[in-house]
Design an enzyme around this catalytic site. Structure first.
Site, PDB file in Angstrom:
ATOM      1  N   LYS A  66      46.339  28.218  53.924  1.00 25.26           N
ATOM      2  CA  LYS A  66      46.135  29.233  52.879  1.00 25.26           C
ATOM      3  C   LYS A  66      45.297  30.383  53.435  1.00 25.26           C
ATOM      4  O   LYS A  66      44.380  30.157  54.239  1.00 25.26           O
ATOM      5  CB  LYS A  66      45.437  28.587  51.677  1.00 25.26           C
ATOM      6  CG  LYS A  66      45.342  29.471  50.436  1.00 25.26           C
ATOM      7  CD  LYS A  66      44.728  28.707  49.262  1.00 25.26           C
ATOM      8  CE  LYS A  66      44.624  29.549  48.007  1.00 25.26           C
ATOM      9  NZ  LYS A  66      44.024  28.810  46.875  1.00 25.26           N
ATOM     10  N   SER A 141      46.482  29.096  42.503  1.00 24.41           N
ATOM     11  CA  SER A 141      46.602  30.197  43.438  1.00 24.41           C
ATOM     12  C   SER A 141      47.243  29.820  44.774  1.00 24.41           C
ATOM     13  O   SER A 141      47.699  30.697  45.500  1.00 24.41           O
ATOM     14  CB  SER A 141      45.230  30.788  43.706  1.00 24.41           C
ATOM     15  OG  SER A 141      44.402  29.842  44.363  1.00 24.41           O
ATOM     16  N   SER A 165      44.119  25.081  41.565  1.00 26.22           N
ATOM     17  CA  SER A 165      44.915  25.907  42.470  1.00 26.22           C
ATOM     18  C   SER A 165      45.726  25.147  43.520  1.00 26.22           C
ATOM     19  O   SER A 165      46.546  25.755  44.209  1.00 26.22           O
ATOM     20  CB  SER A 165      44.021  26.928  43.175  1.00 26.22           C
ATOM     21  OG  SER A 165      43.768  28.012  42.327  1.00 26.22           O
TER      22      SER A 165
END
Lengths: 473, 96
Positions: A66, A141, A165
């Site tokens: 990420k 996210s 997330s």
């Protein structure tokens, strides 16, 4: 054989036997990324030549990261304009651990700006699409990490989870998402969003891979004072044990108004299956559940407003060109560099911490957090785990909730409490809606008892076929 | 109204974010709705509760004060938008 479609533990077996080499896996991944990612937009920083070079020198497995986790000398931007061009001078602890085990860093995945969101729509690189329906969001996210795993552009990926997330995008994309206990994994080098809630975790194709990857990234780190001085058990050894006699609580507050009927049916069937596997499922109450979203959006934004003060155009990233004095430079840089959701959250957090409002908002939220944590403490005195839906709805349409922050915030209603209480949670695929959208089952556990939730997840997964389903791209 | 335009303006200034009139209008409406929702916390009696700012049972984490190798200044400053030597360069801070 399409190696990109296999799991890490399957590939590890083939590598160890000498049937394949790391470059074969990387080539297969590169092929998938080049074929699918233009449409999917799951990957934001990616250097083909570098990946090939690294793969030739490795005997390990490829992994995506990420974009809020620092990788030395590689673009790390939190998908925000304000970090445009930022290349960290050091590796996050999780990256060091991966490199030590010979993993191949493939690239960075798309995310909501600074992890502020539940849909990956607030990324400065544009939204990631859901591989099951390209008109829908992948969740967020960590939407890029979930989507690339679901689309077989990746074997597995790292994400971060502040209010859901990892688990929510895993549910919406039909993969396994694990948020470890707060303190299990070092956050040194994770660009902070809300420091009392953030935790790094995994997005994988099955539960065995989650256990495998958790073992690699866990452990105490002197560089992160909040990392827990606990030993790292090898969960992969125990998760295959049966779940006979385990006591599982089903919180009634998670099955009321707002829960999609298809999601509800899938989750109830999954609970029945878990019962058939020998666990005892009983009702439980978590009476303060309805306050979790309100508590979270005060605490998380307050912490974020403080953490994001560092983005001021001085040390890295963007600096506004047209400013004369320094305060003006800060204001213009932050106006130009942050997107709408980041601005909203920083302003809300600043307001909640400001003189005159601190007691009414921030302090009150911290006190209600005590009640939410106590709900779990009480439940775990009787139960070994708690099972719920991961998300109240399946993936929604792109653009559907962007103009309505409160509705977007309510997407996290079932995942937020675990962060407030600091407990581990995993989402596993548990079926599909009538529109063929994946549904996730959330299993929550006691602090540092990832083993039990992974064991339940593994037993359920192996008794069903959901984790083998892949989108037709 | 849970929040007014003036309060949003005030918080944005504290946060060092310049807002256009349009943004101010837009954000005030959105934040007002969020804060209305947050007001449900007022229904709880929190008087006797201790706040939880952190879930772990650790307070202060000490270590010996030993000098270790750190990033060289040239590395630490590599990402600066403006620099001079090994220093971050910014606009004038003290106005004449």
């Amino acid at each position: 054989m399409e190696l990109n479609k296999l799991t890490a533990h399957e590939l590890r077996g083939l590598l160890d036997k000498g049937d394949i080499s790391s470059i074969d896996i990387s080539n297969s991944i590169l092929g998938a990324v080049e074929k699918k990612d233009k449409a999917l937009n799951a990957i934001v920083h990616f250097d083909r030549e570098k990946v090939i070079e690294r793969s030739k020198a490795s005997k390990g497995l490829p992994i995506f990261i990420k974009d809020n986790i620092c990788v030395k000398d590689e673009m790390t931007t939190c998908c925000s304009k304000i970090l445009n061009g930022f290349k960290p001078p050091y590796d996050a602890t999780v990256i060091k651990k991966l490199l030590k085990e010979d993993f191949i860093l493939m690239g960075k995945t798309n995310m909501d700006e600074f992890a502020f969101g539940s849909s990956t729509e607030s990324s400065c690189y544009g939204p990631t699409k859901n591989p099951w329906d390209m008109e829908r969001i992948p969740g967020g996210s960590s939407g890029g990490s979930a989507a690339c795993v679901a689309a077989d552009e990746a074997i597995f990926a790292l994400g971060s989870d502040t209010g859901g997330s990892i688990r929510q995008p895993a549910a919406l994309c039909g993969v396994v998402g694990l948020k470890p206990t707060y303190g299990r994994v070092s956050r040194y080098g994770l660009i902070a969003f809300a420091s009392s809630l953030d935790q790094i975790g995994t997005l994988t194709k099955d539960v065995e891979d989650a256990a495998l990857l958790l073992k690699v990234i866990s452990g105490h780190d002197s560089m992160d004072s909040t990392s827990a001085p606990v030993s790292v058990p090898d969960h992969s050894l125990k998760i295959k044990d049966d779940i006979k006699g385990l006591k599982i609580g089903i919180p009634q507050e998670y099955f009321g108004q707002g829960l999609d009927s298809d999601v509800k049916n899938c989750v109830l069937k999954a609970i029945e299956k878990i019962g058939q596997l020998g666990a005892k499922c009983e009702k439980v109450n978590l009476p303060h559940t309805e306050y979790a979203v309100a508590v979270y959006y005060i605490i998380a934004t307050a912490e974020a407003s403080s953490n994001l003060a560092r983005f001021d155009g001085v040390q890295y990233g963007l600096r506004a060109k047209d400013a004369k004095a320094i305060i003006d430079m800060y204001k213009k840089t932050r106006a130009q560099g942050f997107g709408d959701e980041a601005k909203r959250r920083i302003i809300l957090g600043t307001f909640a911490l400001s003189s005159g409002y601190y007691d009414a908002y921030y302090l009150r939220a911290l006190k209600v957090r005590t009640l939410i944590k106590k709900d779990f403490d009480d439940a775990f005195r009787k139960f070994d785990a708690i099972v719920t839906p991961t998300s109240p709805t399946p993936a929604f349409k792109i653009g559907e909730r962007t103009q309505d922050p409160l509705t977007m915030y309510l997407s996290d209603i079932f995942t937020i409490s675990a962060n407030l209480a600091g407990i581990p949670g995993v989402s596993v695929p548990c079926g599909f809606t009538k529109e063929n959208l994946p549904v996730g089952l959330q299993i929550l556990g006691r602090p540092f008892d990832e083993e039990t939730i992974l064991k339940i997840a593994y037993n359920y997964e192996q008794a069903t076929e959901w984790h083998k389903k892949r989108p037709d791209l | 109204m849970a929040i007014t335009k003036d309060t949003v303006k005030y918080a944005a200034n504290l946060a060092r974010i310049e807002l256009s009139e349009k943004e101010l209008e837009h954000f005030t409406g959105q934040l007002d709705r969020v804060l209305e929702y947050v007001h449900k916390l007022e229904g709880l009696n929190v008087e006797k509760l201790a706040p939880t700012s952190h879930v772990m049972d650790i307070k202060n984490v000490y270590r010996d004060d030993i000098v270790k190798e750190s990033l060289p200044a040239s590395e630490a400053i590599k990402n600066a938008p403006a620099k001079e030597g090994d220093l971050f360069k910014v606009q004038k801070i003290i106005e004449a």
